[in-house]
Design a protein around this motif. Structure first.
Motif, PDB file in Angstrom:
ATOM      1  N   CYS A   1       0.848  -1.188   0.000  1.00 15.66           N
ATOM      2  CA  CYS A   1       0.000   0.000   0.000  1.00 15.66           C
ATOM      3  C   CYS A   1       0.888   1.243   0.000  1.00 15.66           C
TER       4      CYS A   1
ATOM      5  N   ASN B   1       0.096   4.100   1.061  1.00 17.07           N
ATOM      6  CA  ASN B   1      -0.226   4.963   2.216  1.00 17.07           C
ATOM      7  C   ASN B   1       0.078   4.336   3.555  1.00 17.07           C
ATOM      8  N   CYS B   2       0.349   3.029   3.582  1.00 14.97           N
ATOM      9  CA  CYS B   2       0.492   2.326   4.854  1.00 14.97           C
ATOM     10  C   CYS B   2       1.661   1.352   4.793  1.00 14.97           C
TER      11      CYS B   2
ATOM     12  N   CYS C   1      -6.080  -2.493   0.665  1.00 20.26           N
ATOM     13  CA  CYS C   1      -5.331  -2.285   1.896  1.00 20.26           C
ATOM     14  C   CYS C   1      -6.336  -2.374   3.042  1.00 20.26           C
TER      15      CYS C   1
ATOM     16  N   CYS D   1      -6.211   1.299   5.213  1.00 17.99           N
ATOM     17  CA  CYS D   1      -6.745   2.586   4.761  1.00 17.99           C
ATOM     18  C   CYS D   1      -7.883   2.414   3.773  1.00 17.99           C
TER      19      CYS D   1
HETATM   20 ZN    ZN Z   1      -3.225   1.540   3.152  1.00 22.40          ZN
END
Ligand code: ZN
Ligand code: ADP
Length: 749
Positions: free
Chosen positions: A467, A469-470, A485, A488
Motif C-alpha cells: 500500500c 499509504n500504509c 489495503c 486505509c
Molecule cells: Zn493503506
C-alpha cells in the motif's frame, strides 16, 4: 458547582428579567473540541437547570450543548451572548455529567469530545414528528357515497384497501411496500375519501416484562442468579465476573439480573461487541421477556437512532442492547450493566476518543452505585486478576447446560502432517471433513483473514505489492477482483503485470485468506454446500443474520469463516471445527498476542458440538508445543492464565503495571520525527517510570501519515494522567503534527 446554583430553588437558574437584578449566567458544555464549558447569559423568562439541553450561539453558528453549571464569571457580562432556547427533553442526569468528566480526565480527551458521543443524535433533541398512518374510513362506503369523478378502482388501490380491511393503520410507505405499489396510490385513496390519516405514537420501543418466567435453573445457575439478584436489589456498586464455559447458561443467569433490575424500575444496559449483536440474541431476549430490547449500534437508521435516544432519556426504553457507544446514551435511571464477552478487543475504541468500553462501564457503575456483570468464558487477564484479588466477585458456572461435553481438541503439526503445495488443509483435516460430510453433519473452517491472499509477490523480481499509504501489503480479493489495503481501504484492480519489472504473468498469491480456502474446499468437496462468512462478503448485520439462519437450518455443509462467525452463535449440527492457521495471532510483538489467540481459538472451538452430538476441533499449527496450543488441547484454561500472569508479572506489564502510549503522527516525516525526539528528551524518567522510544510504530505509515510511538511504563497504582499532561506541556507541537495519548493501550500497531 452545587450551592451557588440553587439560587432560585431546586437547582434552577432563572432569568430575573429586570435590568437591576443580578445577572444570571450558566456555563454550557458544547460537543466540540473545546477545553472547557463556555458562559452564556440566561435571557429573561427562561429557567435553566444543570443538565438541560440548550441551543446557544457560537460565532455565526447556533450549536446545541448541555448546561454544566453556573457561569464562571470570567467574561464581562455585557459581552455574554444569551442562550437561544431550551430543548424539551429530559435533562442529562448529574451522574452522566460526572461520567463524561471522568472519561475525559481518564482518557485525556477534551470533555467536549466525550460529550459529543453522548449527544450523537442532535435530531433527537427536537420533538418527534408525529407519524402519519392511514386507516379505512368505512369498510362499506356509506349510503349515498359517490366516488369522486374520474376515480377508478385499480388493482393496486384494491390491494391497499384489502390490507387495511384486516390490519392496523400503517404509514404510506409501509402500505406501499406491502401492497407492492407506489405511495401515490395511498394518496389517491385518501383524496377520494376512502382513507383517513391518523397520528401514531412515533416511538415503538418494546416493554420487556420482568414477570415473564425463565427456564428452571440448575442448582449452579440458580445460586449464581441469586447473587446477581441480591446485588441488584441492594443498589450498590458491585463488580462481578460471571465466568463459565460457553453453553453453561451465563446468558440465562444474567437475564435473571435484568429481570431484577426491571422489577426495581431501573434501566439496564447490555454491552456486546458490535458483531455479536445478532438477531439470534435479540430473538432470544424477546422470547424470554416478551418484547425485544432497544438496540444501539452503527447500523441503525436515523429515525431509529432518534427514537431510541429519546426513549432512553425519558425512561421508556428499559433495556438497551448495544455496542460500546451505548454507554454514552442519556439513561434516566441506569441500574445495571452487563458486559458480555468482556474480554473482546472490540470494546477498545481506537479512533477519536480512545477508550475501553469495559473499563469505562465499570467506572459508570461505580459513579452510579449499581452492579456491573462482566461475562466471559475466557475473561481478560485484567479481570481475572481483579477477581483473584477480591476486587471483583467471581461467580463460576462450571459445566455446560444439559451435560453437553466440551469438544475434543486435536493438534495437527503442520511440519509433519503437510498440506500439498499451495494448499492449506492437512491430510488429517481433509479426512475429518469427509467423515463429517458422510455423517450428514456440518463443518466450519476458521481463518481470521479476509480475501484470497495476504500477499502478492512477483516471481521474477521479488517485488511485493504494498500500500502506498500504509506499512502494509495489499490483500488480494479475488471475488471482488481487487487489491485492498485493510488499513486505509485503498482499492486497486488486480494487475497482470508486475509494476516493478513489467513482466507479465509473474505475480503470485502467497498464503491463504478465506477465499483461497474456499477454493480448496470446492476442489475437494464439489458436492458439499459451502460458503464464506466474513465481514466483507456479508453486507451488514442483516446479511450476517441470514447466513447464521442458513447455517443453523443446515442449509450449508461447510462454512469458511473469519471471526465474524466465532461469536456466540448456536449451531446444533456443527460437529467439526478446523482452525486453518492457529499461529496467525501469535506473530508480532503484541503484549496480549498469546492471551488473545487463546481467547479467540477457545471461542472458535466452542462452536463445535453445542447440540446433541459431540464436537471435534482440529487445530493446525507449526508450534504444537506453544503454551496456547497445549492449553487448548488439554482444556487447561486456568493453567494458561497462570503462566501468562507469571510472565507479565515478571516484566511488570499490565495488569501488573501500567502503560500509556503516545502516538505522534503527521504527513511530514521530518517534522514528526523532530516532535517525537523532543518528546523523548522531555520524557519523565524516575526509579518507577520509564519511557521507551520514540520508535517507528509497526504501522510506521498509516493512511499517508508517518507515525512514531513512545511508551510510558509505570507502576499499577500510579495515576499517569497528570504526569503525561505535565510532560506534553513542555513540548511545542507543530499544527500539522498530532499527538495522541492512549491510556492502557491494547493496540501496539
Ligand atoms: Zn493503506
Ligand atoms: P452461555 O451464555 O454460557 O454460552 P447460554 O445461556 O447461552 O450459555 O446457554 C446455552 C444453551 O443452554 C442455550 O440454548 C440455553 O437456552 C440453554 N440453557 C441454559 N440454561 C438452561 C436452563 N436452565 N434450562 C433450559 N435451557 C437452558
Amino acid at each position: 458547582m452545587g450551592a451557588s446554583l440553587t439560587r432560585s430553588g431546586a437547582g434552577a437558574i432563572g432569568g430575573q428579567g429586570d435590568l437591576l437584578g443580578p445577572e444570571v449566567r450558566v456555563s454550557v458544555m458544547l460537543p466540540l473540541p473545546l477545553r472547557e464549558a463556555y458562559d452564556y447569559r440566561v435571557p429573561p423568562g427562561m429557567t435553566l437547570a444543570p443538565g438541560d439541553f440548550v441551543e446557544v450561539p457560537l460565532g455565526p453558528r447556533r450549536v446545541h450543548g448541555v448546561v454544566w453549571g453556573d457561569g464562571a464569571g470570567a467574561v464581562d457580562s455585557g459581552r455574554l451572548k444569551a442562550v437561544v432556547r431550551r430543548f424539551d427533553v429530559p435533562p442529562m442526569p448529574e451522574v452522566q455529567r460526572r461520567f463524561i468528566e471522568w472519561v475525559a480526565a481518564y482518557t485525556m480527551t477534551l470533555p467536549g469530545m466525550v460529550l459529543k458521543m453522548a449527544v450523537s443524535v442532535p435530531a433527537a433533541l427536537e420533538p418527534p414528528r408525529p407519524l402519519v398512518a392511514y386507516q379505512r374510513i368505512n369498510a362499506e362506503p356509506p349510503a349515498g357515497f359517490k366516488m369522486p369523478p374520474g376515480f377508478k378502482m385499480t388493482d393496486a388501490r384494491r390491494r391497499v384497501l384489502a390490507l387495511l380491511d384486516d390490519g392496523p393503520a400503517r404509514t404510506a410507505t409501509e402500505l406501499a411496500e406491502e401492497a407492492g405499489c407506489g405511495v401515490t396510490v395511498v394518496r389517491g385513496l385518501t383524496e377520494a375519501g376512502l382513507l383517513e390519516p391518523v397520528m401514531l405514537n412515533p416511538t415503538r420501543i418494546g416493554r420487556p416484562d420482568w414477570t415473564a418466567d425463565g427456564p428452571s435453573l440448575s442448582p449452579d445457575q440458580a445460586a449464581a442468579a441469586r447473587v446477581l439478584r441480591e446485588k441488584v436489589e441492594q443498589r450498590v456498586y458491585a463488580p462481578i465476573l460471571l465466568d463459565g464455559v460457553t453453553g453453561s447458561g451465563k446468558t440465562e443467569v444474567y437475564y435473571e439480573a435484568i429481570s431484577a433490575a426491571l422489577k426495581a424500575g431501573r434501566q439496564v444496559l447490555v454491552l456486546l461487541p458490535e458483531i455479536a449483536l445478532s438477531a439470534q440474541g435479540l430473538d432470544r431476549f424477546a422470547r424470554r421477556f416478551g418484547a425485544p430490547p432497544a438496540e444501539w449500534h452503527s447500523d441503525l437508521t436515523g429515525a431509529a437512532r432518534r427514537d431510541t435516544w429519546r426513549a432512553v432519556a425519558n425512561g421508556e426504553a428499559t433495556v438497551v442492547v448495544g455496542a460500546r457507544s451505548a454507554l454514552f446514551l442519556p439513561y434516566r435511571d441506569l441500574g445495571l450493566i452487563i458486559v458480555d464477552e468482556e474480554h473482546d478487543a472490540a470494546y477498545k475504541q481506537e479512533d477519536g476518543a480512545i477508550y475501553h468500553a469495559r473499563d469505562m462501564a465499570v467506572a459508570r457503575a461505580h459513579l452510579g452505585g449499581f452492579p456491573i456483570v462482566l461475562v466471559s468464558a475466557t475473561p481478560s487477564l485484567e479481570t481475572q486478576i481483579n477477581a483473584d484479588t477480591g476486587r471483583y466477585t467471581r461467580i463460576h458456572l462450571p459445566a455446560r447446560h444439559g451435560g453437553a461435553v466440551l469438544p475434543e481438541v486435536k493438534l495437527i503439526d503442520l511440519r509433519a502432517d503437510r498440506p500439498p503445495a499451495r494448499h492449506w488443509l492437512a491430510p488429517t483435516l481433509r479426512k475429518a471433513l469427509q467423515a463429517t460430510l458422510d455423517e450428514g453433519e456440518q463443518a466450519m473452517l476458521f481463518l481470521n483473514r479476509r480475501g484470497y491472499a495476504p500477499l502478492t509477490l512477483c516471481r521474477a523480481c521479488g517485488h511485493r505489492l504494498q500500500c502506498p499509504n500504509c506499512t502494509a501489503w495489499l490483500v488480494e480479493h479475488r471475488l471482488a477482483r481487487k487489491l485492498q489495503c485493510h488499513h486505509c481501504g485503498l482499492q486497486q484492480p488486480i494487475m497482470d503485470k508486475c509494476p516493478n519489472c513489467f513482466e507479465e504473468g509473474t505475480l503470485a498469491a502467497c498464503g491463504p485468506g478465506v477465499e483461497r480456502v474456499h477454493e480448496e474446499v470446492l476442489e475437494l468437496f464439489p458436492k458439499a454446500r459451502s460458503a464464506i462468512m466474513a465481514s466483507d462478503t456479508l453486507f451488514g448485520p442483516r446479511a450476517i443474520q441470514e447466513m447464521i439462519r442458513k447455517i443453523a437450518d443446515h442449509e450449508l455443509d461447510i462454512i469458511i469463516g473469519t471471526q465474524v462467525m466465532a461469536k456466540g452463535h448456536h449451531f446444533p449440527m456443527l460437529t467439526l471445527v478446523g482452525v486453518v492457521d492457529g499461529d496467525l495471532g501469535l506473530a508480532g510483538g503484541d503484549l496480549r498476542a498469546a492471551e488473545r489467540t487463546y481467547q479467540l481459538l477457545h471461542q472458535v472451538a466452542g462452536r463445535a458440538g453445542r447440540g446433541q452430538r459431540p464436537g471435534t476441533v482440529y487445530l493446525q499449527t507449526y508450534m504444537p508445543e506453544h503454551p496456547v496450543m497445549q492449553a487448548l488441547a488439554v482444556h487447561d484454561r486456568d493453567g494458561f492464565y497462570q503462566l501468562e500472569a507469571e510472565m507479565r508479572m515478571e516484566v511488570a506489564m499490565p495488569p501488573f503495571g501500567r502503560l500509556a502510549a503516545i502516538i505522534v503522527s503527521g504527513e511530514d516525516a521530518a517534522l514528526v520525527e523532530r516532535t517525537a525526539m523532543a518528546l523523548g528528551r522531555a520524557a519523565p524518567r524516575s526509579d518507577t517510570v520509564a519511557v521507551l522510544g520514540p520508535a517507528p510504530a509497526p504501522l510506521a505509515l498509516l493512511r499517508g501519515r508517518h507515525r512514531r510511538r513512545l511508551l510510558l511504563k509505570a507502576p499499577r497504582n500510579m495515576a499517569v494522567q497528570p504526569l503525561i499532561a505535565g510532560w506534553l506541556e513542555q513540548v511545542e507541537v507543530p499544527a500539522s503534527v498530532r499527538v495522541q495519548v492512549d491510556v492502557d493501550p491494547y493496540s501496539f500497531m
